[in-house]
Design a protein around this motif. Structure first.
Motif, short mmCIF file in Angstrom:
data_model
loop_
_atom_site.label_atom_id
_atom_site.label_comp_id
_atom_site.label_asym_id
_atom_site.label_seq_id
_atom_site.Cartn_x
_atom_site.Cartn_y
_atom_site.Cartn_z
N GLU A 1 0.96 -1.10 0.00
CA GLU A 1 0.00 -0.02 0.04
C GLU A 1 0.75 1.24 0.05
O GLU A 1 0.65 2.31 -0.75
CB GLU A 1 -1.07 0.04 1.07
CG GLU A 1 -2.06 -1.12 1.20
CD GLU A 1 -2.99 -1.18 2.16
OE1 GLU A 1 -3.43 -0.23 2.72
OE2 GLU A 1 -3.37 -2.12 2.76
N LEU A 2 2.05 1.19 0.82
CA LEU A 2 2.66 2.38 0.87
C LEU A 2 3.72 2.62 -0.36
O LEU A 2 4.17 3.61 -0.85
CB LEU A 2 3.61 2.47 1.98
CG LEU A 2 3.15 2.52 3.59
CD1 LEU A 2 3.95 2.28 4.76
CD2 LEU A 2 2.27 3.89 3.35
N LEU B 1 -0.07 11.35 4.66
CA LEU B 1 -0.54 9.92 4.89
C LEU B 1 -2.02 9.63 4.76
O LEU B 1 -2.68 10.71 5.42
CB LEU B 1 0.17 9.09 5.98
CG LEU B 1 1.44 8.63 5.65
CD1 LEU B 1 1.96 7.97 7.16
CD2 LEU B 1 1.87 7.70 4.63
N ASP C 1 -3.52 4.91 6.39
CA ASP C 1 -2.16 4.28 6.77
C ASP C 1 -1.66 4.82 8.01
O ASP C 1 -0.88 4.36 8.50
CB ASP C 1 -1.57 4.85 5.12
CG ASP C 1 -1.71 3.98 4.21
OD1 ASP C 1 -1.99 2.72 4.23
OD2 ASP C 1 -1.49 4.54 3.11
N ARG D 1 -2.79 2.42 10.43
CA ARG D 1 -1.74 1.06 10.43
C ARG D 1 -0.58 1.25 10.89
O ARG D 1 0.24 0.29 11.31
CB ARG D 1 -1.83 0.84 8.86
CG ARG D 1 -2.95 0.20 8.18
CD ARG D 1 -2.68 -0.41 6.80
NE ARG D 1 -2.03 0.32 6.14
CZ ARG D 1 -0.76 0.08 5.45
NH1 ARG D 1 -0.14 -1.11 5.95
NH2 ARG D 1 0.11 0.82 4.64
#
Length: 165
Positions: free
Chosen positions: A78-79, A141, A145, A148
């Motif tokens: 995802e990042l 972000l 995120d 997380r």
């Protein structure tokens, strides 16, 4: 799991300036270990507001902003998403800790996250990239995120965090 590859702190509490790769914090009492952990928590913590006072500025100097930049590596898919964060991807040379603004083959792709607090005490969370700045692109972000990546601190009161039985 995402890892902090580099931490940069400016004008936060007892730390005027710190640039370091981070692995382990060791030292006697009152040497800044908790301040470093507080800075990490301020930057990565999943909260919309933070409590900051003039006393959080090094030597009460509110003319110089507090800045906490964490460069994160070992990024998950995802990042690493080009659609979400591509313009903010950078690279780091593991041996020297030198960060380059462009991701490069053979180097680790990283994201640099910044928290800046000026004298108005309003926190501004952003991603850092010279390429994005040159194009006038700013963002932080996503909330998902941030949640997380939010750290958990375990300390003297760990029994309250992890009750027995």
């Amino acid at each position: 799991m995402t890892k902090i590859r580099k931490i940069e702190i400016r004008n936060f509490r007892g730390i005027r300036e710190l640039d370091s790769g981070i692995n382990c914090l060791i030292g006697p009492g009152d040497t800044g270990k908790s301040t470093v952990l507080d800075a990490i928590d301020l930057r990565l913590g999943a909260r919309r507001n933070i409590g900051i006072a003039d006393s959080d500025f090094n030597k009460l100097d509110v003319e110089h902003p507090i800045s906490v930049t964490l460069t994160l590596g070992n990024l998950d898919d995802e990042l690493l998403s080009l659609d979400a964060y591509g313009i903010f991807h950078r690279s780091i040379t593991p041996t020297s800790g030198v960060i380059e603004d462009e991701p490069r083959r053979g180097l680790e792709t990283v994201l640099s996250l910044n928290l800046c607090i000026q004298s108005d005490l309003e926190p501004v969370w952003t991603l850092r990239s010279d390429r994005a700045t040159a194009q006038g692109v700013e963002r932080g972000l996503s909330w998902r995120d941030r949640q997380r990546l939010s750290p958990t601190r375990i300390g003297a009161l760990a029994e309250h965090t992890f009750p027995q039985g």
